[in-house]
Design a protein around this motif. Structure first.
Motif, short mmCIF file in Angstrom:
data_model
loop_
_atom_site.label_atom_id
_atom_site.label_comp_id
_atom_site.label_asym_id
_atom_site.label_seq_id
_atom_site.Cartn_x
_atom_site.Cartn_y
_atom_site.Cartn_z
N CYS A 56 0.72 -1.45 0.14
CA CYS A 56 -0.60 0.31 0.08
C CYS A 56 0.43 0.97 0.07
N CYS A 61 -2.04 2.78 -2.46
CA CYS A 61 -3.24 2.40 -2.47
C CYS A 61 -4.10 3.65 -2.37
N ALA A 63 -6.44 3.61 -0.10
CA ALA A 63 -6.88 3.55 1.42
C ALA A 63 -5.75 4.50 2.02
N HIS A 64 -4.05 3.29 2.02
CA HIS A 64 -3.61 3.68 3.02
C HIS A 64 -2.49 4.24 2.15
N HIS A 107 -2.87 -4.90 1.61
CA HIS A 107 -4.44 -5.27 2.61
C HIS A 107 -5.65 -6.05 2.26
ZN LIG Z 1 -3.77 -0.34 1.20
#
Ligand SMILES: [Zn+2]
Length: 131
Positions: A56, A61, A63-64, A107
């Protein structure tokens, strides 16, 4: 809590364990196409399936990966951008060379990742081809 290592990450190991338990055989960290000099995380040479499990942080990514780092945010942003561009290029080159390329985020739940891989690899074996 650290662990930005790109090889043998925990999610990847978990996925490999599940694949192995399902009877799939694969190679790890090899170049699917030697001429491309890009290493895939999990490779099924016979089925021509190459799997990447992207970190990530390094690959950014949604989200992270956007998480701000205090030191040198611009450096990290451009590094991620370069990694992302390289990922796209790798996927394209392998696809052109006749590989199915699967990319996952670290993730994602290993069980989900493994079952998607299993499905595609089994489909690529061409049913009753061997045995
Ligand atoms: Zn992630």
């Amino acid at each position: 809590m650290q662990g930005n290592r790109s090889k043998d990450t925990k999610p990847e190991l978990a996925v490999r364990r599940i694949l192995h338990a399902s009877g799939l055989r694969y190679r790890v960290h090899v170049c699917p196409e030697p001429s491309l000099r890009r290493t895939a995380d999990i490779v099924f040479p016979r089925q021509r399936v190459a799997v990447f499990i992207d970190g990530c942080f390094w690959h950014g990514c949604e989200a992270h990966g956007g998480r701000q780092t205090k030191a040198n945010p611009e450096y990290w942003a451009s590094k991620r951008a370069r990694n992302a561009a390289r990922d796209v290029d790798t996927t394209r080159s392998l696809t052109v060379a006749g590989w199915q390329v699967l990319r996952f985020w670290e993730h994602e739940a290993p069980q989900d990742v493994a079952s998607q891989i299993t499905e595609i690899v089994r489909a690529s074996t061409g049913g009753a081809a061997d045995h």
